[in-house]
Enzyme design. Sequence first.
Site, PDB file in Angstrom:
ATOM      1  N   ASP A  90       0.390   1.215   0.641  1.00  0.00           N
ATOM      2  CA  ASP A  90      -0.420   0.463  -0.326  1.00  0.00           C
ATOM      3  C   ASP A  90      -0.819  -0.879   0.271  1.00  0.00           C
ATOM      4  O   ASP A  90       0.023  -1.741   0.503  1.00  0.00           O
ATOM      5  CB  ASP A  90       0.380   0.227  -1.617  1.00  0.00           C
ATOM      6  N   TYR A  95      -5.184  -8.541   1.058  1.00  0.00           N
ATOM      7  CA  TYR A  95      -3.969  -8.788   1.836  1.00  0.00           C
ATOM      8  C   TYR A  95      -4.283  -9.168   3.283  1.00  0.00           C
ATOM      9  O   TYR A  95      -3.412  -9.617   4.019  1.00  0.00           O
ATOM     10  CB  TYR A  95      -3.049  -7.564   1.841  1.00  0.00           C
ATOM     11  N   LYS A 120      -7.557  -1.696  -2.050  1.00  0.00           N
ATOM     12  CA  LYS A 120      -8.076  -2.224  -3.319  1.00  0.00           C
ATOM     13  C   LYS A 120      -9.292  -3.104  -3.076  1.00  0.00           C
ATOM     14  O   LYS A 120      -9.353  -3.836  -2.080  1.00  0.00           O
ATOM     15  CB  LYS A 120      -6.997  -3.049  -4.036  1.00  0.00           C
ATOM     16  N   HIS A 149      -8.900  -4.211  -7.940  1.00  0.00           N
ATOM     17  CA  HIS A 149      -7.679  -5.013  -7.840  1.00  0.00           C
ATOM     18  C   HIS A 149      -7.407  -5.861  -9.077  1.00  0.00           C
ATOM     19  O   HIS A 149      -6.250  -6.071  -9.452  1.00  0.00           O
ATOM     20  CB  HIS A 149      -7.779  -5.914  -6.603  1.00  0.00           C
TER      21      HIS A 149
HETATM   22  P1  NAP Z   1       8.786  -6.234  -4.449  1.00  0.00           P
HETATM   23  O1  NAP Z   1       8.617  -4.937  -3.729  1.00  0.00           O
HETATM   24  O2  NAP Z   1       9.239  -6.239  -5.862  1.00  0.00           O
HETATM   25  O3  NAP Z   1       9.807  -7.172  -3.683  1.00  0.00           O
HETATM   26  C1  NAP Z   1       9.702  -7.451  -2.320  1.00  0.00           C
HETATM   27  C2  NAP Z   1      10.827  -8.421  -1.978  1.00  0.00           C
HETATM   28  O4  NAP Z   1      12.096  -7.770  -2.100  1.00  0.00           O
HETATM   29  C3  NAP Z   1      10.720  -8.944  -0.588  1.00  0.00           C
HETATM   30  O5  NAP Z   1      11.140 -10.305  -0.616  1.00  0.00           O
HETATM   31  C4  NAP Z   1      11.749  -8.108   0.188  1.00  0.00           C
HETATM   32  O6  NAP Z   1      12.261  -8.881   1.258  1.00  0.00           O
HETATM   33  C5  NAP Z   1      12.789  -7.842  -0.865  1.00  0.00           C
HETATM   34  N1  NAP Z   1      13.476  -6.547  -0.709  1.00  0.00           N
HETATM   35  C6  NAP Z   1      12.917  -5.340  -0.458  1.00  0.00           C
HETATM   36  N2  NAP Z   1      13.839  -4.373  -0.433  1.00  0.00           N
HETATM   37  C7  NAP Z   1      15.032  -4.973  -0.649  1.00  0.00           C
HETATM   38  C8  NAP Z   1      16.366  -4.502  -0.739  1.00  0.00           C
HETATM   39  N3  NAP Z   1      16.652  -3.191  -0.600  1.00  0.00           N
HETATM   40  N4  NAP Z   1      17.352  -5.407  -0.974  1.00  0.00           N
HETATM   41  C9  NAP Z   1      17.066  -6.727  -1.128  1.00  0.00           C
HETATM   42  N5  NAP Z   1      15.826  -7.243  -1.052  1.00  0.00           N
HETATM   43  C10 NAP Z   1      14.813  -6.358  -0.830  1.00  0.00           C
HETATM   44  O7  NAP Z   1       7.424  -7.109  -4.373  1.00  0.00           O
HETATM   45  P2  NAP Z   1       5.914  -6.883  -3.971  1.00  0.00           P
HETATM   46  O8  NAP Z   1       5.788  -6.769  -2.515  1.00  0.00           O
HETATM   47  O9  NAP Z   1       5.137  -7.926  -4.652  1.00  0.00           O
HETATM   48  O10 NAP Z   1       5.487  -5.499  -4.647  1.00  0.00           O
HETATM   49  C11 NAP Z   1       5.473  -4.285  -3.942  1.00  0.00           C
HETATM   50  C12 NAP Z   1       4.056  -3.899  -3.557  1.00  0.00           C
HETATM   51  O11 NAP Z   1       3.223  -3.802  -4.728  1.00  0.00           O
HETATM   52  C13 NAP Z   1       3.303  -4.935  -2.704  1.00  0.00           C
HETATM   53  O12 NAP Z   1       3.738  -4.946  -1.369  1.00  0.00           O
HETATM   54  C14 NAP Z   1       1.881  -4.511  -2.897  1.00  0.00           C
HETATM   55  O13 NAP Z   1       1.583  -3.365  -2.096  1.00  0.00           O
HETATM   56  C15 NAP Z   1       1.881  -4.151  -4.375  1.00  0.00           C
HETATM   57  N6  NAP Z   1       1.441  -5.285  -5.237  1.00  0.00           N
HETATM   58  C16 NAP Z   1       0.264  -5.157  -5.913  1.00  0.00           C
HETATM   59  C17 NAP Z   1      -0.162  -6.165  -6.749  1.00  0.00           C
HETATM   60  C18 NAP Z   1      -1.470  -6.020  -7.482  1.00  0.00           C
HETATM   61  O14 NAP Z   1      -1.980  -7.018  -8.022  1.00  0.00           O
HETATM   62  N7  NAP Z   1      -2.038  -4.838  -7.547  1.00  0.00           N
HETATM   63  C19 NAP Z   1       0.612  -7.315  -6.907  1.00  0.00           C
HETATM   64  C20 NAP Z   1       1.807  -7.423  -6.200  1.00  0.00           C
HETATM   65  C21 NAP Z   1       2.215  -6.389  -5.380  1.00  0.00           C
HETATM   66  P3  NAP Z   1      12.184  -8.366   2.807  1.00  0.00           P
HETATM   67  O15 NAP Z   1      10.750  -8.003   3.093  1.00  0.00           O
HETATM   68  O16 NAP Z   1      12.669  -9.563   3.566  1.00  0.00           O
HETATM   69  O17 NAP Z   1      13.111  -7.188   2.896  1.00  0.00           O
END
Ligand code: NAP
Length: 324
Positions: A90, A95, A120, A149
């Site tokens: 994704d 990004y 997106k 998006h």
């Molecule tokens: P998330 O997946 O909720 O959290 C990522 C955070 O958690 C990072 O700081 C990561 O650190 C940490 N983490 C990951 N696995 C872990 C584990 N097993 N134990 C402890 N910490 C862990 O946040 P997100 O990246 O915002 O959301 C996921 C994806 O959703 C994004 O990458 C993106 O593709 C998508 N997204 C879309 C939108 C939208 O508006 N459509 C908005 C936000 C996100 P490390 O990397 O240091 O491990």
Amino acid sequence: MRATLIYGADDARPAPPALAAEPAQHSTRVHHDASNQDGRSATVSDQSRHVTLNNGVQMPILGFGVFQIPPDQTEQAVTDALATGYRHLDTAQAYQNEEAVGRAIATSGIPRAELFVTTKLWVQDGAKRAFEQSLARLGLDYLDLYLIHQPFGDYYSSWRAMQDLYKQGVVKAIGVANFYPDRLVDLMDHNEVTPAVNQVETHPFFQRQDYQQLMGERGVQLESWGPFAEGRNNLFSDPTLSQIGAAHGKSVAQVVLRWLIQRQVVVIPKSVRPERMAENFDVFDFQLTDEEMGRIAAMDTGASVFFDHRDPEMVSRIGNVRGT
Ligand code: NAP
């Protein structure tokens, strides 16, 4: 002006399915699975690692998100994720790491048909041009899923362009992100193709249970962004999630992903660390009980831990960031 990430956490920061034989994502032809008693259109069995979207496209229920991975680290992160076993990626125009994702795909040697790639469209005019640019940056000749998006700007025009791309066969499914119920229903009621997916903030503090029900009735698959709330509210040391994890020999992260998967929510956790990528991928060998699902359900606050996409200040702030 290129889009820049203007919040700590998303995407708004800024930040938002092999073609079926027919332009099936039609609101009058949503296929409900009779075995799915709550009427959700997409289904997944405990053994399955896929959901079936409203046009028949198979989408891996667990993928890998690359938001906030700097472009110079993204190729390695995606290479590691693919080596771990992820086949669903994704990314987004906003990004600014689509090219790096594309390089990792190209060097992986994994057949294109085995991958599910989402990107997106940012808030802008010219959806078809933006699509061609994203496709070129990714080095692909089709997308599996293309999302609007943000529900800002002239997104009706964008949706009509995306309907055309879908019918041309260059995207296997089209959908939206960050659409609250009013905007989703209005978009659906005044257009031909029903979004296959709505990617919205979904995690233990903001669970979207009622919204998932509505989306299911309308044939839209819920996809979680921020499954870990990016660690906010001390999610990774939450006592309830830690206790449930201990009972299964699993981590908090694994409990959260399992909870979402058992709810038939598509998840795309992000990590730059291979050991966490593996941990987050290892969630298909245990099952949360109804009692455990209920304890997690009780954690819902019903509100975003980031911002509300209906806040006028945020609508203006995000909506005026221009894409590439
Ligand atoms: P998330 O997946 O909720 O959290 C990522 C955070 O958690 C990072 O700081 C990561 O650190 C940490 N983490 C990951 N696995 C872990 C584990 N097993 N134990 C402890 N910490 C862990 O946040 P997100 O990246 O915002 O959301 C996921 C994806 O959703 C994004 O990458 C993106 O593709 C998508 N997204 C879309 C939108 C939208 O508006 N459509 C908005 C936000 C996100 P490390 O990397 O240091 O491990």
